[in-house]
Design a protein around this motif. Structure first.
Motif, PDB file in Angstrom:
ATOM      1  N   VAL A  43     145.299 -39.808 -56.275  1.00  0.00           N
ATOM      2  CA  VAL A  43     144.202 -39.305 -57.122  1.00  0.00           C
ATOM      3  C   VAL A  43     144.459 -39.707 -58.575  1.00  0.00           C
ATOM      4  N   LEU A  44     145.692 -39.505 -59.040  1.00  0.00           N
ATOM      5  CA  LEU A  44     146.036 -39.848 -60.425  1.00  0.00           C
ATOM      6  C   LEU A  44     145.999 -41.354 -60.649  1.00  0.00           C
ATOM      7  N   ASP A  45     146.452 -42.132 -59.655  1.00  0.00           N
ATOM      8  CA  ASP A  45     146.382 -43.601 -59.757  1.00  0.00           C
ATOM      9  C   ASP A  45     144.936 -44.049 -59.938  1.00  0.00           C
ATOM     10  N   ALA A  46     144.032 -43.456 -59.156  1.00  0.00           N
ATOM     11  CA  ALA A  46     142.616 -43.827 -59.232  1.00  0.00           C
ATOM     12  C   ALA A  46     142.035 -43.483 -60.604  1.00  0.00           C
ATOM     13  N   LEU A  47     142.411 -42.326 -61.137  1.00  0.00           N
ATOM     14  CA  LEU A  47     141.914 -41.934 -62.463  1.00  0.00           C
ATOM     15  C   LEU A  47     142.463 -42.860 -63.545  1.00  0.00           C
ATOM     16  N   GLU A  48     143.723 -43.269 -63.400  1.00  0.00           N
ATOM     17  CA  GLU A  48     144.314 -44.212 -64.348  1.00  0.00           C
ATOM     18  C   GLU A  48     143.623 -45.568 -64.263  1.00  0.00           C
ATOM     19  N   ALA A  49     143.359 -46.016 -63.044  1.00  0.00           N
ATOM     20  CA  ALA A  49     142.713 -47.318 -62.844  1.00  0.00           C
ATOM     21  C   ALA A  49     141.329 -47.351 -63.502  1.00  0.00           C
ATOM     22  N   LYS A  50     140.660 -46.206 -63.507  1.00  0.00           N
ATOM     23  CA  LYS A  50     139.322 -46.120 -64.116  1.00  0.00           C
ATOM     24  C   LYS A  50     139.406 -45.753 -65.607  1.00  0.00           C
ATOM     25  N   ASN A  51     140.632 -45.688 -66.135  1.00  0.00           N
ATOM     26  CA  ASN A  51     140.877 -45.394 -67.555  1.00  0.00           C
ATOM     27  C   ASN A  51     140.485 -43.964 -67.963  1.00  0.00           C
ATOM     28  N   PHE A  52     140.419 -43.061 -66.994  1.00  0.00           N
ATOM     29  CA  PHE A  52     140.194 -41.654 -67.334  1.00  0.00           C
ATOM     30  C   PHE A  52     141.465 -41.051 -67.907  1.00  0.00           C
ATOM     31  N   ILE A  53     142.611 -41.546 -67.434  1.00  0.00           N
ATOM     32  CA  ILE A  53     143.905 -41.146 -67.998  1.00  0.00           C
ATOM     33  C   ILE A  53     144.376 -42.336 -68.827  1.00  0.00           C
ATOM     34  N   ASN A  54     144.549 -42.112 -70.132  1.00  0.00           N
ATOM     35  CA  ASN A  54     144.906 -43.199 -71.035  1.00  0.00           C
ATOM     36  C   ASN A  54     145.929 -42.686 -72.049  1.00  0.00           C
ATOM     37  N   PRO A  55     147.180 -43.160 -71.964  1.00  0.00           N
ATOM     38  CA  PRO A  55     148.249 -42.652 -72.845  1.00  0.00           C
ATOM     39  C   PRO A  55     147.937 -42.809 -74.338  1.00  0.00           C
ATOM     40  N   GLU A  56     147.307 -43.916 -74.728  1.00  0.00           N
ATOM     41  CA  GLU A  56     146.995 -44.121 -76.151  1.00  0.00           C
ATOM     42  C   GLU A  56     145.992 -43.078 -76.642  1.00  0.00           C
ATOM     43  N   ARG A  57     144.997 -42.774 -75.808  1.00  0.00           N
ATOM     44  CA  ARG A  57     144.020 -41.748 -76.202  1.00  0.00           C
ATOM     45  C   ARG A  57     144.666 -40.375 -76.288  1.00  0.00           C
ATOM     46  N   VAL A  58     145.586 -40.091 -75.369  1.00  0.00           N
ATOM     47  CA  VAL A  58     146.309 -38.815 -75.417  1.00  0.00           C
ATOM     48  C   VAL A  58     147.071 -38.731 -76.742  1.00  0.00           C
ATOM     49  N   ALA A  59     147.773 -39.803 -77.086  1.00  0.00           N
ATOM     50  CA  ALA A  59     148.563 -39.823 -78.327  1.00  0.00           C
ATOM     51  C   ALA A  59     147.655 -39.637 -79.541  1.00  0.00           C
ATOM     52  N   GLN A  60     146.546 -40.358 -79.584  1.00  0.00           N
ATOM     53  CA  GLN A  60     145.631 -40.241 -80.731  1.00  0.00           C
ATOM     54  C   GLN A  60     145.058 -38.826 -80.829  1.00  0.00           C
ATOM     55  N   SER A  61     144.766 -38.233 -79.688  1.00  0.00           N
ATOM     56  CA  SER A  61     144.242 -36.872 -79.664  1.00  0.00           C
ATOM     57  C   SER A  61     145.256 -35.891 -80.243  1.00  0.00           C
ATOM     58  N   VAL A  62     146.522 -36.032 -79.835  1.00  0.00           N
ATOM     59  CA  VAL A  62     147.575 -35.148 -80.361  1.00  0.00           C
ATOM     60  C   VAL A  62     147.752 -35.384 -81.858  1.00  0.00           C
ATOM     61  N   LEU A  63     147.776 -36.643 -82.283  1.00  0.00           N
ATOM     62  CA  LEU A  63     147.919 -36.945 -83.712  1.00  0.00           C
ATOM     63  C   LEU A  63     146.780 -36.303 -84.498  1.00  0.00           C
ATOM     64  N   TYR A  64     145.583 -36.440 -83.988  1.00  0.00           N
ATOM     65  CA  TYR A  64     144.411 -35.894 -84.680  1.00  0.00           C
ATOM     66  C   TYR A  64     144.498 -34.368 -84.792  1.00  0.00           C
ATOM     67  N   ARG A  65     144.880 -33.716 -83.686  1.00  0.00           N
ATOM     68  CA  ARG A  65     144.893 -32.250 -83.671  1.00  0.00           C
ATOM     69  C   ARG A  65     146.096 -31.651 -84.382  1.00  0.00           C
ATOM     70  N   ARG A  66     147.252 -32.314 -84.345  1.00  0.00           N
ATOM     71  CA  ARG A  66     148.490 -31.670 -84.778  1.00  0.00           C
ATOM     72  C   ARG A  66     149.089 -32.188 -86.080  1.00  0.00           C
ATOM     73  N   SER A  67     148.800 -33.442 -86.456  1.00  0.00           N
ATOM     74  CA  SER A  67     149.520 -34.030 -87.591  1.00  0.00           C
ATOM     75  C   SER A  67     149.164 -33.372 -88.925  1.00  0.00           C
ATOM     76  N   GLY A  68     148.035 -32.706 -89.013  1.00  0.00           N
ATOM     77  CA  GLY A  68     147.682 -32.022 -90.259  1.00  0.00           C
ATOM     78  C   GLY A  68     148.529 -30.801 -90.531  1.00  0.00           C
ATOM     79  N   LYS A  69     149.184 -30.288 -89.493  1.00  0.00           N
ATOM     80  CA  LYS A  69     149.975 -29.072 -89.643  1.00  0.00           C
ATOM     81  C   LYS A  69     151.465 -29.289 -89.410  1.00  0.00           C
ATOM     82  N   LEU A  70     151.805 -30.387 -88.705  1.00  0.00           N
ATOM     83  CA  LEU A  70     153.185 -30.575 -88.276  1.00  0.00           C
ATOM     84  C   LEU A  70     153.770 -31.895 -88.767  1.00  0.00           C
TER      85      LEU A  70
END
Length: 151
Positions: A43-70
């Motif tokens: 299931v996770l492989d299929a989501l990754e193949a369709k780019n629903f799971i994307n490490p760069e987007r996860v990283a950018q999301s965390v940077l956006y949400r957390r870097s202003g405070k941490l």
């Protein structure tokens, strides 16, 4: 009204619609729902193949949400805890490095706004910034009153 079972894919997409999730996060959240004959990895492989799971987007999301405070060390720790690969974490560290002083300055301004007048107050400010993950050199610059534009 009948009982409707949500598929692992459906559940994963629900989580992903709320915010970006890493593969490891989804694995942890979905594991309790795996039933006999279901293949969570597939299931996770299929989501990754369709780019629903994307490490760069996860990283950018965390940077956006957390870097202003941490500071960088706390943000990078959060990225690692999400199971992101070293290259993604290294790229995030590069992004954070350039703004570390400015971010520490903003956090300090919001929390304290003025230089410490006693050694105790200075230590309190140092501990606060350090606990937020800002490095010693940046903390010292901020506590000396050195604004980011004076670098």
């Amino acid at each position: 009204m009948g009982f409707h079972k949500i598929s692992l894919t459906g559940r994963a997409l629900k989580y992903l619609s709320q915010r970006e999730h890493s593969r490891l996060e989804l694995e942890r959240k979905l594991a309790p729902y795996v039933e006999e004959g279901e293949d969570l990895a597939a299931v996770l492989d299929a989501l990754e193949a369709k780019n629903f799971i994307n490490p760069e987007r996860v990283a950018q999301s965390v940077l956006y949400r957390r870097s202003g405070k941490l500071g960088a060390s706390r943000v990078l720790h959060e990225l690692r805890s999400k199971g992101l690969d070293d290259d993604t974490v290294r790229a995030a560290a590069e992004q954070l490095k350039d703004t570390e002083h400015a971010r520490a300055w903003d956090v300090w301004l919001r929390k304290f706004g003025e230089p410490a007048t006693t050694p105790q107050e200075r230590m309190k400010q140092m501990r606060f910034l350090a606990s937020r993950g800002f490095g010693g050199d940046v903390v010292n610059k901020v506590l000396r009153g050195q604004a980011p534009d004076e670098d």
